[in-house]
Motif scaffolding. Structure first.
Motif, PDB file in Angstrom:
ATOM      1  N   PHE A  67       0.872  -1.214   0.028  1.00 31.58           N
ATOM      2  CA  PHE A  67      -0.073   0.262  -0.086  1.00 31.58           C
ATOM      3  C   PHE A  67       0.852   1.204  -0.063  1.00 31.58           C
ATOM      4  O   PHE A  67       1.951   1.261   0.116  1.00 31.58           O
ATOM      5  N   VAL A  68       0.196   2.402  -0.190  1.00 31.48           N
ATOM      6  CA  VAL A  68       0.794   3.559  -0.441  1.00 31.48           C
ATOM      7  C   VAL A  68       0.437   4.310   0.868  1.00 31.48           C
ATOM      8  O   VAL A  68      -0.636   4.652   1.355  1.00 31.48           O
ATOM      9  N   SER A  69       1.571   4.710   1.714  1.00 25.52           N
ATOM     10  CA  SER A  69       1.202   5.609   3.040  1.00 25.52           C
ATOM     11  C   SER A  69       0.434   6.768   2.862  1.00 25.52           C
ATOM     12  O   SER A  69       1.015   7.637   2.004  1.00 25.52           O
ATOM     13  N   ALA A  70      -0.573   7.154   3.417  1.00 27.97           N
ATOM     14  CA  ALA A  70      -1.223   8.252   3.439  1.00 27.97           C
ATOM     15  C   ALA A  70      -0.605   9.457   4.048  1.00 27.97           C
ATOM     16  O   ALA A  70      -0.966  10.658   3.846  1.00 27.97           O
ATOM     17  N   SER A  71       0.428   9.362   4.677  1.00 29.31           N
ATOM     18  CA  SER A  71       1.261  10.437   5.446  1.00 29.31           C
ATOM     19  C   SER A  71       1.942  10.954   4.455  1.00 29.31           C
ATOM     20  O   SER A  71       2.483  12.239   4.589  1.00 29.31           O
ATOM     21  N   SER A  72       2.259  10.581   3.244  1.00 28.93           N
ATOM     22  CA  SER A  72       2.880  11.215   2.062  1.00 28.93           C
ATOM     23  C   SER A  72       1.961  11.756   0.919  1.00 28.93           C
ATOM     24  O   SER A  72       1.662  10.809   0.183  1.00 28.93           O
ATOM     25  N   SER A  73       1.904  13.096   0.911  1.00 27.85           N
ATOM     26  CA  SER A  73       1.114  13.500  -0.173  1.00 27.85           C
ATOM     27  C   SER A  73       1.664  13.217  -1.523  1.00 27.85           C
ATOM     28  O   SER A  73       1.034  13.044  -2.343  1.00 27.85           O
ATOM     29  N   ASP A  75       3.700  10.698  -2.343  1.00 29.82           N
ATOM     30  CA  ASP A  75       3.490   9.290  -2.716  1.00 29.82           C
ATOM     31  C   ASP A  75       2.102   9.198  -3.146  1.00 29.82           C
ATOM     32  O   ASP A  75       1.837   8.294  -4.134  1.00 29.82           O
ATOM     33  N   VAL A  76       1.200   9.474  -2.443  1.00 30.79           N
ATOM     34  CA  VAL A  76      -0.277   9.534  -2.816  1.00 30.79           C
ATOM     35  C   VAL A  76      -0.496   9.867  -4.381  1.00 30.79           C
ATOM     36  O   VAL A  76      -1.141   9.349  -4.973  1.00 30.79           O
ATOM     37  N   ASN A  77      -0.004  11.121  -4.533  1.00 30.54           N
ATOM     38  CA  ASN A  77      -0.250  11.576  -6.015  1.00 30.54           C
ATOM     39  C   ASN A  77       0.306  10.745  -7.032  1.00 30.54           C
ATOM     40  O   ASN A  77      -0.368  10.702  -8.049  1.00 30.54           O
ATOM     41  N   ILE A  78       1.379  10.247  -6.639  1.00 29.78           N
ATOM     42  CA  ILE A  78       2.109   9.535  -7.799  1.00 29.78           C
ATOM     43  C   ILE A  78       1.789   7.846  -7.914  1.00 29.78           C
ATOM     44  O   ILE A  78       1.534   7.597  -9.005  1.00 29.78           O
ATOM     45  N   TYR A  79       1.170   7.322  -6.751  1.00 29.21           N
ATOM     46  CA  TYR A  79       0.916   5.719  -6.665  1.00 29.21           C
ATOM     47  C   TYR A  79      -0.423   5.482  -6.539  1.00 29.21           C
ATOM     48  O   TYR A  79      -0.708   4.368  -6.740  1.00 29.21           O
ATOM     49  N   GLN A  80      -1.311   6.149  -5.782  1.00 25.03           N
ATOM     50  CA  GLN A  80      -2.425   5.882  -5.281  1.00 25.03           C
ATOM     51  C   GLN A  80      -3.316   5.331  -6.660  1.00 25.03           C
ATOM     52  O   GLN A  80      -4.154   4.440  -6.383  1.00 25.03           O
ATOM     53  N   ASP A  81      -3.468   5.962  -7.376  1.00 24.09           N
ATOM     54  CA  ASP A  81      -4.465   5.649  -8.470  1.00 24.09           C
ATOM     55  C   ASP A  81      -4.069   4.049  -9.033  1.00 24.09           C
ATOM     56  O   ASP A  81      -4.703   3.515  -9.623  1.00 24.09           O
ATOM     57  N   PRO A 284      10.711   3.669  -1.480  1.00 23.46           N
ATOM     58  CA  PRO A 284      10.418   4.385  -0.186  1.00 23.46           C
ATOM     59  C   PRO A 284       8.724   4.479  -0.139  1.00 23.46           C
ATOM     60  O   PRO A 284       8.114   4.739   0.778  1.00 23.46           O
ATOM     61  N   SER A 285       8.111   4.531  -1.264  1.00 18.62           N
ATOM     62  CA  SER A 285       6.540   4.790  -1.394  1.00 18.62           C
ATOM     63  C   SER A 285       5.930   3.455  -1.209  1.00 18.62           C
ATOM     64  O   SER A 285       4.796   3.703  -0.957  1.00 18.62           O
ATOM     65  N   VAL A 319      12.937  -5.129   3.075  1.00 18.55           N
ATOM     66  CA  VAL A 319      14.212  -4.735   3.226  1.00 18.55           C
ATOM     67  C   VAL A 319      15.311  -4.775   1.957  1.00 18.55           C
ATOM     68  O   VAL A 319      16.246  -4.270   1.756  1.00 18.55           O
ATOM     69  N   ARG A 320      14.547  -5.375   1.029  1.00 19.12           N
ATOM     70  CA  ARG A 320      15.016  -5.537  -0.302  1.00 19.12           C
ATOM     71  C   ARG A 320      14.791  -4.671  -1.191  1.00 19.12           C
ATOM     72  O   ARG A 320      15.235  -4.327  -2.336  1.00 19.12           O
ATOM     73  N   GLY A 321      14.038  -3.416  -0.897  1.00 17.70           N
ATOM     74  CA  GLY A 321      13.684  -2.490  -1.594  1.00 17.70           C
ATOM     75  C   GLY A 321      14.718  -1.270  -1.622  1.00 17.70           C
ATOM     76  O   GLY A 321      15.101  -0.850  -0.596  1.00 17.70           O
TER      77      GLY A 321
END
Length: 449
Positions: A67-73, A75-81, A284-285, A319-321
Motif C-alpha cells: 500500500f501507499v502510506s497516506a502520510s505522504s501526499s 507518494d499518494v499523488n504518484i502511486y495511489q491511482d 520508499p513509497s 528490506v530488499r527495496g
C-alpha cells in the motif's frame, strides 16, 4: 511513433548514459550511430542492461501485499491511482508504466542481431555470446510487455486477443500495430531458442551477473511455459536449470549474523541480476500490508524477520527495496517453485513435494519444516498446488512476481479500504491488464485497435 521513440532513445542512451559509446560517435550523417567492433556492440547492449526496469515492482501495489502510506501526499499523488486500479482517468502526477524503455532495449537488441555478421575484432564464440544475449534481451522485453499490456495467456480467449506490437526489425518509419498474445509468446520462445544455440556462458561471474546466460535462457523458458500453462515444458526447463545450479541460501545457517538474502546479486541462488525490481525511486513509497506479513508464520518462517522490517512510523517495509545489491531477474528459488507447481499440476505429486520441501527446508526452522513436510505429505493435488502458490507468494514477494502470478492463475477479487472508502478489483477484472500508456497512444493512435 516508432521512429521518434527509437531515435531519441538510441542517441540519448549513447550520448548520455554510457561513455563507452564515444568510440563510435562518428555521426555521418547526423543522427546515425555506427558501431563496428565487438567492444562497440557490447557497449551498446550495456546501455540496455543499464536501464532501470521497475514496473514489476510497482505492480505489487495492485495486489493485496502493498500500500501507499497516506502520510505522504507526494507518494499518494504518484502511486495511489495505481493502488486503486484507477487506470482510465488517473491524476496528472500518476506514475506511468513503461513503454519506450522496453522498445528502446528491443531496438538495441535488433541492432546487434541485424549486424552480427559485421562485428569485427571478436572471436566467433564471443560474438555469438553477445548476439545470444541480444536475442534474450529482445525476448524478455516482449515478455514483460505482453504481461503488462496483454491478456493473460491462460485466460479464456487470451492467446487470440490483441496485445502489443512485435518488433523484430530496425525500421524507424513504420507504425506497427498490435499482434496477438500468442504471437508475442511464440516470438519470445523463438528468441529464447535462438539464444540457447548461441550462448556458451552457463552463468557469468559475479561482476557480470547482470548479463544473460544460457542458464538465464532456460530459466526464462521455464517461466514462459509456466505462464502459458504448458506444465510439462515448464517442468523440464526448470529441471534443466537445477541440474546445473541448484544452490539455495539456508536462512538457518547465519550463525546469528544477518544472512545474505536470496535476492542479492551475489547470493548463491543468483542466475541473472539484471533488474532492480524495487529501486530507490519507488521503494520508499511502497509499504508492506500488515496482513501480508501475517502470512509468514511467526517463529517458524525465517523470512518474516529477514525479508521485512518496520520503519520509524511502524510500517512494514521490504528490506530488499531501494538497495542496489538487491538485483534479481532469475534465481534458483523461483526454479524450485516452477518445478514444484508444474509437477503438481501434472499429477507428479512426489516430485512436486520434493522440490517444494527442498526450498522450505532452507526457509523455515527445523520444527517449521517438519510441520510443513507432514502437511504436504497429506495433501492431494489441489491442496498441494495451492500450497505451492502460497509459497511462491511468500518466497518471491517484492521481487515482481506476485501480480503476474495473480494474473496467470485465478485473477481473484481484491478489496481495499483506503481513507474510509472501499475499492474493489473484481474476479477476472479487465484491470488485470494495464492500459497502454496514453502518450504511446497519442503518438500512434493505431495502438487502440
Amino acid at each position: 511513433m516508432m521512429k521518434k521513440l527509437y531515435q531519441t532513445a538510441f542517441l540519448a542512451g549513447c550520448l548520455f548514459s554510457l561513455p563507452a559509446c564515444d568510440s563510435y560517435l562518428d555521426i555521418q550523417p547526423v543522427g546515425k550511430v555506427i558501431p563496428s567492433t565487438l567492444e562497440d556492440y557490447r557497449a551498446l547492449l550495456a546501455t540496455a542492461y543499464d536501464k532501470k526496469m521497475s514496473d514489476r515492482g510497482v505492480c505489487e501495489l495492485r495486489t493485496d501485499a502493498a500500500f501507499v502510506s497516506a502520510s505522504s501526499s507526494y507518494d499518494v499523488n504518484i502511486y495511489q491511482d495505481i493502488e486503486i486500479w484507477n487506470d482510465v482517468n488517473p491524476g496528472a502526477s500518476t506514475r506511468q508504466f513503461g513503454w519506450s524503455d522496453y522498445y528502446s532495449n528491443i531496438y538495441y537488441a535488433n541492432a546487434i542481431i541485424s549486424k552480427q555478421d559485421e562485428i569485427a575484432d571478436g572471436s566467433p564464440e564471443d560474438v555469438n555470446q553477445l548476439v545470444g544475449e541480444a536475442y534474450m534481451m529482445r525476448g524478455y522485453m516482449h515478455f514483460l510487455l505482453v504481461n503488462l499490456y496483454g491478456e493473460p495467456y491462460t485466460k479464456a480467449g487470451g492467446p487470440e486477443s490483441k496485445a502489443v506490437p512485435l518488433k523484430w526489425d530496425m525500421d524507424l518509419e513504420g507504425t506497427p500495430g498490435r499482434v496477438t498474445v500468442k504471437e508475442i509468446y511464440d516470438a519470445v520462445l523463438s528468441d529464447i531458442a535462438r539464444a540457447k544455440t548461441l550462448m556458451s556462458k552457463d552463468i557469468w561471474e559475479t561482476q557480470y551477473i547482470y548479463r544473460f546466460s544460457s542458464l538465464a535462457a532456460e530459466a526464462l523458458e521455464s517461466r514462459v511455459y509456466l505462464y502459458m500453462g504448458e506444465w510439462e515444458k515448464a517442468y523440464q526447463a526448470a529441471e534443466q536449470v537445477l541440474k546445473v545450479k541448484a544452490d539455495l541460501v539456508d536462512l538457518n545457517a547465519s550463525g546469528g549474523d544477518t544472512p545474505k538474502l536470496p535476492g542479492e546479486f551475489d547470493s548463491a541462488e543468483m542466475i541473472n541480476a539484471y533488474e532492480i525490481i524495487c529501486g530507490e525511486s519507488n521503494a520508499p513509497s511502497i509499504k508492506v500490508a500488515p496482513a501480508f506479513v501475517e502470512r509468514y508464520e511467526n517463529g517458524k518462517d525465517l523470512r518474516r524477520a529477514t525479508y521485512f522490517s518496520q520503519n520509524d512510523n511502524g510500517n512494514y517495509i521490504s528490506v530488499r527495496g531501494g538497495k542496489s545489491q538487491y538485483k534479481c531477474s532469475f534465481r534458483t528459488g523461483e526454479l524450485y517453485l516452477n518445478a514444484a507447481e508444474a509437477a503438481a499440476r501434472l499429477g507428479k505429486l512426489p516430485e512436486a513435494r520434493e522440490r517444494l520441501l527442498q526450498l522450505v527446508k532452507n526457509r523455515y526452522t527445523q520444527a517449521g519444516y517438519e510441520e510443513k513436510a507432514r502437511a504436504a505429505e497429506a495433501m492431494g493435488q489441489e491442496e498441494l498446488v495451492q500450497e505451492i502458490l502460497d509459497e511462491r507468494m511468500r518466497e518471491l514477494a517484492f521481487e515482481g512476481h506476485y501480480w503476474f502470478d495473480l494474473r496467470r492463475t485465478s485473477r481473484p477479487r481484491i478489496e481495499k479500504e483506503i481513507g474510509g472508502k472501499s475499492y474493489v478489483l473484481e474476479e477476472n477484472d479487465s484491470r488485470y491488464t494495464l492500459r497502454i500508456p496514453q502518450d504511446a497512444i497519442d503518438a500512434n493512435p493505431g495502438l487502440q485497435n
